[in-house]
Design an enzyme around this catalytic site. Structure first.
Site, PDB file in Angstrom:
ATOM      1  N   HIS A 127       1.308  -0.769  -0.277  1.00  0.00           N
ATOM      2  CA  HIS A 127      -0.389  -0.501  -0.262  1.00  0.00           C
ATOM      3  C   HIS A 127       0.602   1.343   0.553  1.00  0.00           C
ATOM      4  CE1 HIS A 127      -3.255   2.024   1.663  1.00  0.00           C
ATOM      5  NE2 HIS A 127      -2.761   3.295   2.060  1.00  0.00           N
ATOM      6  N   GLU A 128       1.679   1.141   0.656  1.00  0.00           N
ATOM      7  CA  GLU A 128       2.631   2.821   0.899  1.00  0.00           C
ATOM      8  C   GLU A 128       3.574   2.911   0.406  1.00  0.00           C
ATOM      9  OE1 GLU A 128       2.097   5.208   2.754  1.00  0.00           O
ATOM     10  OE2 GLU A 128       0.985   2.940   4.217  1.00  0.00           O
ATOM     11  N   HIS A 131       1.608   4.370  -3.366  1.00  0.00           N
ATOM     12  CA  HIS A 131       1.380   5.992  -3.212  1.00  0.00           C
ATOM     13  C   HIS A 131       2.993   6.643  -3.522  1.00  0.00           C
ATOM     14  CE1 HIS A 131      -1.845   6.051  -0.294  1.00  0.00           C
ATOM     15  NE2 HIS A 131      -1.144   5.829   0.590  1.00  0.00           N
ATOM     16  N   GLU A 188      -5.789   6.762  -0.548  1.00  0.00           N
ATOM     17  CA  GLU A 188      -5.673   6.177  -0.394  1.00  0.00           C
ATOM     18  C   GLU A 188      -6.126   4.463  -0.579  1.00  0.00           C
ATOM     19  OE1 GLU A 188      -4.686   4.738   3.097  1.00  0.00           O
ATOM     20  OE2 GLU A 188      -3.406   6.934   2.890  1.00  0.00           O
TER      21      GLU A 188
END
Length: 266
Positions: A127-128, A131, A188
């Site tokens: 997920h990070e 980004h 997100e």
């Protein structure tokens, strides 16, 4: 003068329009080289101001997961192949992780209490990384630059902690709990989608992403209604992840058949 300023801003907005990995339109003003410099400077500052975890097992565990995912990221995002990734574990009880432009990844020891297994931690890290690949930090800084007529980016990262410095760190994606206020709900959700595919390609079970957010929900605490928050509620996140699970499981099974079976243990 006013017409000229409006024309200049309009020109910037048009020429700086970019597309994210999932097709979203973004305002991107800064070259990635400059974002990488900001990310590296922020990370260097954090390594000086925060306690780095020297536990060998913790570091091997996190690096095993990261090293399993980066080759898959390079296939998905060829433009990131030259990025030299650096990972640090920080001694901090908050369940937080982040990734910065320039290939900097930080994981708090508090994440080990929420992510019960390697696949759940892979969901967090994927997920990070999502980004960073989607240039969410660049888009946030770009929008802030336009709206405030420019941040003094170089000076903000220097010297003692200030409100401006914390603002920039938040824009880059540091300083908030996982899924916190650093990014918009759209950012997100996009990072969730990218991370889900990335972890599946690396051989981590994407179904564990749902379990991760169930664990987050169990943490309790006061939470604002979703419409008043800048990130999806855990229930919405779980529903969205489930809607993409069939395809993610296909990717995961293909990866496992290809021998991608990361052996990462805490």
């Amino acid at each position: 003068m006013r017409k000229a300023l409006v024309a200049l801003i309009t020109f910037i907005l048009i020429t700086a329009c970019a597309t994210s990995p999932t097709g979203r339109k973004q305002l991107i003003l800064f070259p990635e080289s400059q974002m990488a410099e900001m990310g590296s400077a922020a990370f260097a500052s954090m390594k000086k101001s925060q306690t780095i975890d020297t536990n060998r097992r913790h570091n091997q565990y996190v690096n095993c997961i990261v090293n399993s995912m980066i080759p898959e990221l390079n296939k998905m995002a060829p433009d990131m192949r030259t990025t030299r990734w650096e990972t640090k574990v920080f001694v901090d009880d908050s369940p937080n992780a982040f990734a910065l432009p320039g290939g900097k990844i930080g994981v708090h020891t508090g994440m080990f209490k929420v992510a019960d297994n390697p696949s759940q931690l892979a969901a967090v890290i994927g997920h990070e990384i999502g980004h960073v690949w989607a240039r969410h930090g660049n888009a946030r800084v770009s929008n802030q630059y336009v709206s405030s007529a420019g941040l003094q980016l170089a000076s903000v990262l220097a010297g003692e902690p200030t409100t401006e410095k914390q603002q920039l760190l938040n824009l880059l994606g540091v300083g908030t709990q996982l899924g916190g206020l650093a990014f918009s709900r759209e950012d997100e959700s996009e990072a969730d989608e990218i991370g889900l595919e990335l972890m599946a390609r690396a051989g981590f079970d994407p179904a564990e992403s749902v379990e991760l957010w169930r664990n987050m929900s169990k943490m309790g605490g006061s939470k604002p209604p979703e419409l008043l928050s800048t990130h999806p509620a855990n229930e919405t996140r779980i529903r969205d992840l489930k809607s993409k699970m069939v395809e993610a499981q296909k990717i995961y099974q293909q990866a496992r058949a290809q021998g991608k079976k990361p052996s990462c243990h805490l």
